[in-house]
Design a protein around this motif. Sequence first.
Motif, PDB file in Angstrom:
ATOM      1  N   ARG A  52       0.838  -1.204   0.000  1.00  0.00           N
ATOM      2  CA  ARG A  52       0.000   0.000   0.000  1.00  0.00           C
ATOM      3  C   ARG A  52       0.879   1.264   0.000  1.00  0.00           C
ATOM      4  NH1 ARG A  52      -3.126  -1.597   3.699  1.00  0.00           N
ATOM      5  NH2 ARG A  52      -1.909  -0.818   5.439  1.00  0.00           N
ATOM      6  N   LEU A  53       1.887   1.311   0.879  1.00  0.00           N
ATOM      7  CA  LEU A  53       2.783   2.468   0.924  1.00  0.00           C
ATOM      8  C   LEU A  53       3.587   2.596  -0.366  1.00  0.00           C
ATOM      9  CD1 LEU A  53       4.070   2.141   4.582  1.00  0.00           C
ATOM     10  CD2 LEU A  53       2.697   4.008   3.670  1.00  0.00           C
ATOM     11  N   TRP A  54       4.051   1.462  -0.874  1.00  0.00           N
ATOM     12  CA  TRP A  54       4.847   1.452  -2.106  1.00  0.00           C
ATOM     13  C   TRP A  54       4.043   1.995  -3.292  1.00  0.00           C
ATOM     14  CZ3 TRP A  54       9.721   0.848  -3.653  1.00  0.00           C
ATOM     15  CH2 TRP A  54       9.976   0.517  -4.975  1.00  0.00           C
ATOM     16  N   GLN A  55       2.831   1.514  -3.445  1.00  0.00           N
ATOM     17  CA  GLN A  55       2.008   1.963  -4.572  1.00  0.00           C
ATOM     18  C   GLN A  55       1.731   3.455  -4.487  1.00  0.00           C
ATOM     19  OE1 GLN A  55      -1.184  -0.883  -4.171  1.00  0.00           O
ATOM     20  NE2 GLN A  55      -0.311  -2.214  -5.745  1.00  0.00           N
ATOM     21  N   ARG A  56       1.475   3.952  -3.286  1.00  0.00           N
ATOM     22  CA  ARG A  56       1.233   5.392  -3.109  1.00  0.00           C
ATOM     23  C   ARG A  56       2.499   6.181  -3.432  1.00  0.00           C
ATOM     24  NH1 ARG A  56      -0.562   6.130   2.493  1.00  0.00           N
ATOM     25  NH2 ARG A  56      -2.255   4.830   1.768  1.00  0.00           N
ATOM     26  N   ALA A  57       3.656   5.711  -2.942  1.00  0.00           N
ATOM     27  CA  ALA A  57       4.916   6.409  -3.190  1.00  0.00           C
ATOM     28  C   ALA A  57       5.284   6.370  -4.673  1.00  0.00           C
ATOM     29  CB  ALA A  57       6.037   5.799  -2.341  1.00  0.00           C
ATOM     30  N   ALA A  59       3.185   6.135  -7.169  1.00  0.00           N
ATOM     31  CA  ALA A  59       2.248   7.007  -7.887  1.00  0.00           C
ATOM     32  C   ALA A  59       2.677   8.465  -7.763  1.00  0.00           C
ATOM     33  CB  ALA A  59       0.831   6.818  -7.347  1.00  0.00           C
ATOM     34  N   ASP A  60       3.186   8.826  -6.591  1.00  0.00           N
ATOM     35  CA  ASP A  60       3.611  10.213  -6.361  1.00  0.00           C
ATOM     36  C   ASP A  60       4.948  10.536  -6.998  1.00  0.00           C
ATOM     37  OD1 ASP A  60       1.318  10.580  -4.884  1.00  0.00           O
ATOM     38  OD2 ASP A  60       2.330  10.514  -2.930  1.00  0.00           O
ATOM     39  N   ALA A  67      10.755   6.137  -3.751  1.00  0.00           N
ATOM     40  CA  ALA A  67       9.731   5.391  -3.014  1.00  0.00           C
ATOM     41  C   ALA A  67      10.356   4.707  -1.795  1.00  0.00           C
ATOM     42  CB  ALA A  67       9.059   4.368  -3.924  1.00  0.00           C
ATOM     43  N   ARG A  70      10.940   7.236   0.854  1.00  0.00           N
ATOM     44  CA  ARG A  70       9.689   7.558   1.537  1.00  0.00           C
ATOM     45  C   ARG A  70       9.342   6.475   2.558  1.00  0.00           C
ATOM     46  NH1 ARG A  70       4.379   9.617  -1.466  1.00  0.00           N
ATOM     47  NH2 ARG A  70       5.862  11.260  -1.989  1.00  0.00           N
TER      48      ARG A  70
END
Length: 97
Positions: A52-57, A59-60, A67, A70
């Motif tokens: 979940r954190l990886w996908q958000r990072a 995407a950003d 990533a 982050r």
Amino acid sequence: MAAAGGVTQNLTSPRARWRRTDPMAAHDRLPEPLRRWAADAALPWSAASLLRLWQRAMADTGCPTAACARLSRAEQSALSREVPQVWGPQHPASQFG
């Protein structure tokens, strides 16, 4: 020894019955840079939390290196909250943050 009638339900952990996936297989399915980061992580992250954190990072930032940075910041933040509660404010790691 089995109970009367062969019932052995009390011999298994209820938590084991809740688990629907193999946690090691879930970690094996993570992207390679994320698996490398997790191998050196200080906290025992679940594969779901990491992903979940990886996908958000990603995407950003769009960059695996950014990533991972982050994720490291997120881990430091979690440690700065948890260390004083677990080991007390005098623990050397309580100074990070």
